[in-house]
Design an enzyme around this catalytic site. Structure first.
Site, PDB file in Angstrom:
ATOM      1  CG  ASP A 168     -42.536  63.637 -67.555  1.00  0.00           C
ATOM      2  OD1 ASP A 168     -43.197  62.676 -67.397  1.00  0.00           O
ATOM      3  OD2 ASP A 168     -41.794  64.180 -68.596  1.00  0.00           O
ATOM      4  CG  HIS A 188     -42.004  69.528 -74.112  1.00  0.00           C
ATOM      5  ND1 HIS A 188     -42.148  69.086 -75.305  1.00  0.00           N
ATOM      6  CD2 HIS A 188     -42.526  68.198 -73.587  1.00  0.00           C
ATOM      7  CE1 HIS A 188     -42.551  68.204 -75.697  1.00  0.00           C
ATOM      8  NE2 HIS A 188     -42.741  67.233 -74.512  1.00  0.00           N
TER       9      HIS A 188
HETATM   10  N1  ACO Z   1     -34.199  74.180 -66.032  1.00  0.00           N
HETATM   11  C1  ACO Z   1     -33.225  75.068 -66.243  1.00  0.00           C
HETATM   12  N2  ACO Z   1     -32.783  75.495 -67.598  1.00  0.00           N
HETATM   13  C2  ACO Z   1     -33.417  74.852 -68.296  1.00  0.00           C
HETATM   14  C3  ACO Z   1     -34.358  73.989 -68.100  1.00  0.00           C
HETATM   15  C4  ACO Z   1     -34.745  73.363 -67.100  1.00  0.00           C
HETATM   16  N3  ACO Z   1     -35.560  72.519 -66.885  1.00  0.00           N
HETATM   17  N4  ACO Z   1     -34.682  73.274 -69.472  1.00  0.00           N
HETATM   18  C5  ACO Z   1     -33.901  74.094 -70.294  1.00  0.00           C
HETATM   19  N5  ACO Z   1     -33.092  75.079 -69.759  1.00  0.00           N
HETATM   20  C6  ACO Z   1     -32.379  76.089 -70.216  1.00  0.00           C
HETATM   21  C7  ACO Z   1     -31.135  75.539 -70.873  1.00  0.00           C
HETATM   22  O1  ACO Z   1     -30.205  75.593 -70.138  1.00  0.00           O
HETATM   23  C8  ACO Z   1     -30.953  76.538 -72.126  1.00  0.00           C
HETATM   24  O2  ACO Z   1     -30.629  77.841 -71.621  1.00  0.00           O
HETATM   25  P1  ACO Z   1     -29.397  78.828 -72.679  1.00  0.00           P
HETATM   26  O3  ACO Z   1     -30.430  79.118 -73.626  1.00  0.00           O
HETATM   27  O4  ACO Z   1     -29.521  79.724 -71.574  1.00  0.00           O
HETATM   28  O5  ACO Z   1     -28.272  77.906 -72.841  1.00  0.00           O
HETATM   29  C9  ACO Z   1     -32.449  76.946 -72.647  1.00  0.00           C
HETATM   30  O6  ACO Z   1     -33.345  76.629 -71.516  1.00  0.00           O
HETATM   31  C10 ACO Z   1     -32.948  75.952 -73.770  1.00  0.00           C
HETATM   32  O7  ACO Z   1     -32.383  74.470 -73.208  1.00  0.00           O
HETATM   33  P2  ACO Z   1     -32.389  73.338 -74.236  1.00  0.00           P
HETATM   34  O8  ACO Z   1     -31.892  72.247 -73.416  1.00  0.00           O
HETATM   35  O9  ACO Z   1     -31.610  73.928 -75.535  1.00  0.00           O
HETATM   36  O10 ACO Z   1     -33.864  73.104 -74.717  1.00  0.00           O
HETATM   37  P3  ACO Z   1     -34.419  71.665 -75.408  1.00  0.00           P
HETATM   38  O11 ACO Z   1     -35.526  71.985 -75.987  1.00  0.00           O
HETATM   39  O12 ACO Z   1     -33.232  71.160 -76.128  1.00  0.00           O
HETATM   40  O13 ACO Z   1     -34.575  70.773 -73.940  1.00  0.00           O
HETATM   41  C11 ACO Z   1     -35.474  69.483 -72.381  1.00  0.00           C
HETATM   42  C12 ACO Z   1     -35.935  70.439 -73.579  1.00  0.00           C
HETATM   43  C13 ACO Z   1     -34.676  68.420 -72.646  1.00  0.00           C
HETATM   44  C14 ACO Z   1     -37.063  68.898 -71.974  1.00  0.00           C
HETATM   45  C15 ACO Z   1     -35.386  70.418 -71.272  1.00  0.00           C
HETATM   46  O14 ACO Z   1     -36.049  71.586 -71.110  1.00  0.00           O
HETATM   47  C16 ACO Z   1     -34.908  69.684 -69.879  1.00  0.00           C
HETATM   48  O15 ACO Z   1     -33.868  69.207 -69.653  1.00  0.00           O
HETATM   49  N6  ACO Z   1     -35.890  69.464 -69.174  1.00  0.00           N
HETATM   50  C17 ACO Z   1     -35.738  68.918 -68.014  1.00  0.00           C
HETATM   51  C18 ACO Z   1     -36.200  67.361 -68.307  1.00  0.00           C
HETATM   52  C19 ACO Z   1     -37.635  67.073 -68.435  1.00  0.00           C
HETATM   53  O16 ACO Z   1     -38.223  67.655 -67.607  1.00  0.00           O
HETATM   54  N7  ACO Z   1     -37.684  66.427 -69.492  1.00  0.00           N
HETATM   55  C20 ACO Z   1     -39.096  65.923 -69.612  1.00  0.00           C
HETATM   56  C21 ACO Z   1     -39.373  66.233 -71.141  1.00  0.00           C
HETATM   57  S1  ACO Z   1     -40.989  65.970 -71.385  1.00  0.00           S
HETATM   58  C22 ACO Z   1     -41.170  64.335 -71.911  1.00  0.00           C
HETATM   59  O17 ACO Z   1     -40.251  63.706 -72.335  1.00  0.00           O
HETATM   60  C23 ACO Z   1     -42.383  63.646 -71.699  1.00  0.00           C
END
Ligand code: ACO
Length: 431
Positions: free
Chosen positions: A369, A312
């Site tokens: 979610d 998140h």
């Molecule tokens: N699975 C695997 N790796 C992940 C995930 C995941 N779900 N989420 C983040 N990471 C990793 C990234 O690859 C990144 O790794 P790195 O530092 O080695 O490059 C690190 O964790 C940080 O990720 P970001 O994308 O920079 O984190 P951000 O805070 O921008 O993204 C987000 C948050 C979009 C929710 C992300 O965690 C994601 O894509 N999750 C899956 C989709 C999801 O569940 N969305 C619902 C959000 S809640 C809502 O909207 C109510």
């Protein structure tokens, strides 16, 4: 940053750019969050800030929702989410969010009456349902129907009574539009709302009743939906809420602003994530249930795969909504005697990921979610409707932000800047 006591000069942050020092005013919110006011930065220095995804940018001051992502805190109008979800009906919590205080008995009855009175869709607008493609996604239908409400209910944007009436229409009708779009998609007749049902029960009845027989909404389903809707009600400056504020900042009407928010919510990194969670679980199930393979794929930098429902932008400890929902999910599954193989996969994924260094280091926990998709499924709600349910819950939040944005004397049309990285001047000479 230099911090000084209140009695001394106003607190400022010092910026040194090209050897010159600038003072930037500093202010604090009621929970001691610190804001550096860069409103005059470009005028003073010629420079702008660069913050893709607005990870460090405050777009407004707001008195609606407080989140501390590190401590897993979520409060609406000061009330912890744990004191609201499961303790009151969605309509009471919606009143709190929109009007800023919990309703007394009289206010609540009047609000409930208004929501029921305005839960009917304009009969001419109902014809619209016939003209969507049979495969149209219900989020697309919802966004279009809400947008078209401005042609059925034009209003005087300067008259607070007009605005209030349209707020009631939006909250009242969103669930009816949602249920009708589902009925249309399965070819069943529309079921109209009733005055003697709660908001959640009305929605469930419009979804699942048929004219052929009596339908009693199971209490466990009504209570679970109330919790789900309350947990989704607001989450400060998320993508869809920021969209509502951005569109509204041009003084677009409330229907145009909120239908834009609905479209923003549709994306799978935002409201579409719960549908994506179920798709992912179904894919793992079809692949023989080998969840460990998918955990490895999520960790593999060469793969684009992510574990849906994990991580998140704000919660880097735990998502308090996920914790509440997990217990509601357990209650629903027990009371309704449901055994779901996808749920077993979800539990295994959760356990593996919570112990894995990759997820621990990056603070990736199950978000709301992850559980909401499974809960919706247990309630018999098809996955195409999941994000629609999110939109119903989020409606009071969007409205509260739209109202706050309009009332805020600091509001300007939102217009971010950019750092241009394209070619410098090129000339075109006709051959
Ligand atoms: N699975 C695997 N790796 C992940 C995930 C995941 N779900 N989420 C983040 N990471 C990793 C990234 O690859 C990144 O790794 P790195 O530092 O080695 O490059 C690190 O964790 C940080 O990720 P970001 O994308 O920079 O984190 P951000 O805070 O921008 O993204 C987000 C948050 C979009 C929710 C992300 O965690 C994601 O894509 N999750 C899956 C989709 C999801 O569940 N969305 C619902 C959000 S809640 C809502 O909207 C109510």
């Amino acid at each position: 940053m230099a911090r000084k006591k209140k009695t001394e000069k106003p607190e400022v942050a010092k910026l040194i750019l090209h050897g010159k020092e600038y003072d930037l005013p500093v202010f604090t919110g009621t929970e001691n969050e610190i804001g550096i006011d860069i409103g005059r930065l470009r005028d003073m220095t010629g420079a702008i800030t660069y913050d893709p995804g607005y990870m460090n940018t405050g777009s407004c001051k707001s008195a609606i929702t407080y989140i501390d992502g590190d401590k897993g805190i979520l409060r609406y109008r000061g009330y912890p989410i744990e004191d609201l979800a499961g303790k009151m009906r969605f309509s009471a919590a919606a009143y709190l969010l929109i009007y800023g205080h919990l309703p007394n008995e009289e206010e609540f009855l009047e609000w409930r009456r208004a929501l029921t009175r305005h839960s009917f869709i304009h009969e001419s607008q109902i014809n619209f349902f016939d003209h969507f493609h049979p495969m149209a996604h219900p989020m697309n239908i919802l966004g279009s129907m809400v947008s078209s409400m401005s042609s059925f209910y034009p209003y005087d944007a300067e008259d607070p009574n007009h605005i209030d009436l349209n707020i009631k229409r939006l909250v009242g009708q969103v669930k009816t539009i949602a249920a009708f779009s589902y009925k249309k998609s399965i070819g069943e007749p529309f079921i109209y709302p009733r005055t003697d049902h709660s908001y959640a029960a009305n929605f469930l009845r419009m979804m699942f009743a048929t004219p052929a027989e009596e339908y009693e909404v199971p209490k466990v389903m009504e209570d679970a939906l109330d919790v789900l809707l309350i947990l989704h009600m607001d989450h400060e400056q998320n993508c869809s809420t920021s969209t509502v504020r951005m569109v509204g900042s041009s003084q677009a009407n409330i229907y145009a602003s909120i239908s834009s928010g609905i479209n923003a919510l549709w994306g799978k990194l935002h409201g579409g994530a719960n549908e994506a969670v179920l798709n992912m679980l179904a894919q793992i199930h079809a692949d023989g249930g080998n969840y460990k393979k998918y955990v490895e794929m999520a960790k593999d930098k060469k793969s684009k795969f992510r574990l849906m429902g994990f991580g998140h932008r704000v919660y880097k400890n735990f998502d308090p909504r996920a914790t509440l929902l997990r217990s509601v999910l357990d209650r629903v599954l027990t009371e309704m005697g449901i055994h779901d193989p996808l749920l077993d996969i979800a539990k295994n994924l959760e356990q593996v990921a919570l112990k894995d260094e990759f997820f621990i280091e990056r603070k990736l926990y199950p978000n709301i979610d992850f559980y909401s998709g499974i809960l919706y499924r247990a309630l018999g709600i098809p996955k195409e409707m999941f994000t629609v349910l999110f939109a119903i819950g989020r409606m009071p939040g969007w409205i509260a932000h739209w109202l706050e944005m309009r009332a805020d004397p600091d509001t300007k049309i939102q217009r971010p800047r950019q750092i241009y990285i394209g070619p410098t001047i090129r000339r075109y000479s006709p051959a």
